[in-house]
Enzyme design. Structure first.
Site, PDB file in Angstrom:
ATOM      1  N   ASP A 214      -0.586  -3.601  -9.838  1.00 29.88           N
ATOM      2  CA  ASP A 214       0.237  -4.558  -9.216  1.00 29.88           C
ATOM      3  C   ASP A 214       1.587  -4.911 -10.070  1.00 29.88           C
ATOM      4  O   ASP A 214       1.674  -4.863 -11.159  1.00 29.88           O
ATOM      5  CB  ASP A 214      -0.223  -6.334  -7.892  1.00 29.88           C
ATOM      6  CG  ASP A 214       1.099  -6.278  -7.081  1.00 29.88           C
ATOM      7  OD1 ASP A 214       1.997  -6.285  -7.582  1.00 29.88           O
ATOM      8  OD2 ASP A 214       0.331  -6.192  -6.003  1.00 29.88           O
ATOM      9  N   GLY A 240       2.168  -2.676 -12.994  1.00 26.62           N
ATOM     10  CA  GLY A 240       2.946  -1.372 -13.210  1.00 26.62           C
ATOM     11  C   GLY A 240       3.843  -1.387 -12.051  1.00 26.62           C
ATOM     12  O   GLY A 240       3.611  -2.950 -11.338  1.00 26.62           O
ATOM     13  N   PHE A 242       4.386   1.128  -8.618  1.00 26.08           N
ATOM     14  CA  PHE A 242       4.176   2.216  -8.193  1.00 26.08           C
ATOM     15  C   PHE A 242       5.441   3.255  -7.411  1.00 26.08           C
ATOM     16  O   PHE A 242       5.373   3.965  -7.574  1.00 26.08           O
ATOM     17  CB  PHE A 242       2.641   2.603  -7.304  1.00 26.08           C
ATOM     18  CG  PHE A 242       3.120   1.263  -5.835  1.00 26.08           C
ATOM     19  CD1 PHE A 242       4.441   0.989  -4.976  1.00 26.08           C
ATOM     20  CD2 PHE A 242       2.474   1.043  -5.219  1.00 26.08           C
ATOM     21  CE1 PHE A 242       4.765   0.871  -4.137  1.00 26.08           C
ATOM     22  CE2 PHE A 242       2.813  -0.315  -3.931  1.00 26.08           C
ATOM     23  CZ  PHE A 242       3.719   0.143  -3.090  1.00 26.08           C
ATOM     24  N   HIS A 260       1.980   0.386   4.751  1.00 24.76           N
ATOM     25  CA  HIS A 260       3.369  -0.101   6.252  1.00 24.76           C
ATOM     26  C   HIS A 260       4.326  -0.625   5.873  1.00 24.76           C
ATOM     27  O   HIS A 260       5.510  -1.073   6.594  1.00 24.76           O
ATOM     28  CB  HIS A 260       2.061  -1.262   7.958  1.00 24.76           C
ATOM     29  CG  HIS A 260       2.549  -2.309   7.181  1.00 24.76           C
ATOM     30  ND1 HIS A 260       1.729  -3.070   7.827  1.00 24.76           N
ATOM     31  CD2 HIS A 260       2.396  -3.447   5.485  1.00 24.76           C
ATOM     32  CE1 HIS A 260       1.407  -4.722   7.429  1.00 24.76           C
ATOM     33  NE2 HIS A 260       1.440  -4.251   6.031  1.00 24.76           N
TER      34      HIS A 260
END
Length: 351
Positions: A214, A240, A242, A260
């Site tokens: 995260d 980090g 994504f 979602h």
């Protein structure tokens, strides 16, 4: 980002011989019940009653309730099934609220209700605007990253991460048991938040090594949670984004209540990154409130998608067939959907 699992997975309306307004009025005024529960959680009524059940006069003083509304408030919680009042007028928690809404217990799921009370409840007042404009109605109003404001405020961030643990715990525990973990040695939880998914998996599967991935701001909260569960030796944090960084490599990559949050292009990008990070034979596991393919039964999944409309610039929930299609585009095979708990299901793909 998500909200409380109050609705059943499916709801089939059975029409009576003659039309009645009952369902219309019950749904139209459902916010009365919702706000009563949310206020009770805010005032820590269930936590207090777990320590000391009490009668009306005692609870008025201990909880700071005004005499005009105290009796109706507590009896409304009784009528709604959240409290029990015995013949002597003593109020007590029900088995459900005793287990899940006492802050002193590790089974507490009230974090999501706290967030619903502070954030989601007022934002949903703008649903009409959201449906007409397609624009988010929370801190991200205007198209900005919905997580920027949350992650910039330590108190809001901690509340949000606790909320994610509470709303996800049932599904997390189901994944820890239902997925064939014996075939794998390591896993990475993408968008780990407080870390409850990797926690539940590694608690149930002592042979596994785990990583939580995260943004760096999450690290101290994650590490505190992992330490409290005695998993320091097997679970670590990787900081980090994504969007800009490669995903940490592991045998299984998990996206719990993550996909979602984002638009279609980002959903596809994340699955492509997962494919690149996995070894041959590795697995990706995606879980959300997966909408049934006919889009008629999982009311919670559809309402969750409206929540994503309010909460994010482009997020939406999706069907199992949708997710399998995106996985296959990324290169995954043997894709399947498996139900977890309530409205949540997982979609699995193999590299």
């Amino acid at each position: 980002m998500t909200i409380l699992l109050l609705l059943p997975q499916s709801r089939e309306l059975i029409y009576p011989m003659h039309p009645t307004p009952d369902h219309i009025l019950h749904t139209g005024l459902a916010f009365w019940s919702s706000k009563t529960l949310l206020s009770a959680v805010e005032m820590e009524i269930f936590t207090e009653l777990a320590k000391h059940p009490g009668d009306l006069a005692t609870l008025q003083g201990r909880l700071g309730l005004h005499p005009r509304g105290a009796r109706d408030f507590l009896d409304a919680l009784v009528a709604l099934g959240f409290l029990h009042r015995d013949g002597d007028g003593i109020y007590r928690n029900t088995p459900d609220t005793e287990l899940f809404l006492d802050k002193a217990k590790p089974s507490y799921i009230g974090g999501i209700l706290e967030m619903a009370n502070h954030r989601l409840y007022p934002f949903w007042g703008s649903l009409t605007t959201a449906v007409r404009t397609g624009e988010s109605q929370n801190e991200s109003k205007g198209g900005q990253d919905p997580f920027t404001a949350l992650y910039a405020d330590p108190a809001k961030l901690r509340e949000f991460l606790r909320a994610m643990s509470g709303v996800s715990r049932g599904a997390n525990m189901a994944i820890a048991q239902k997925f064939p973990w014996g075939e794998y040695r390591s896993c990475t939880d993408i968008g780990t938040a407080q870390g409850d998914l990797v926690t539940q998996i590694t608690l149930a599967q002592p042979h596994l090594q785990g990583i939580g991935f995260d943004l760096p701001e999450v690290g101290p909260i994650f590490e505190e949670y992992i330490a409290s569960n005695g998993l320091d030796a097997r679970v670590s944090f990787a900081g980090g984004s994504f969007f800009t960084d490669e995903l940490p490599k592991a045998d299984v990559l998990l996206f719990g209540h993550i996909l979602h949050d984002w638009d279609l292009a980002t959903k596809r990008m994340l699955l492509q990154k997962a494919y690149a990070a996995l070894p041959a034979g590795g697995a990706v596991v995606v879980y959300d409130s997966i909408i049934d393919d006919a889009r008629k039964e999982n009311a919670f999944g559809l309402l969750m998608s409206l929540n994503m409309l309010i909460e994010t610039p482009g997020g939406f929930d999706y069907t199992g067939a949708d997710c399998i299609g995106w996985m296959q585009e990324a290169g995954f095979t043997n894709c399947r959907v498996e139900h977890l708990v309530g409205p949540d299901s997982m979609v699995i793909g193999i590299k």
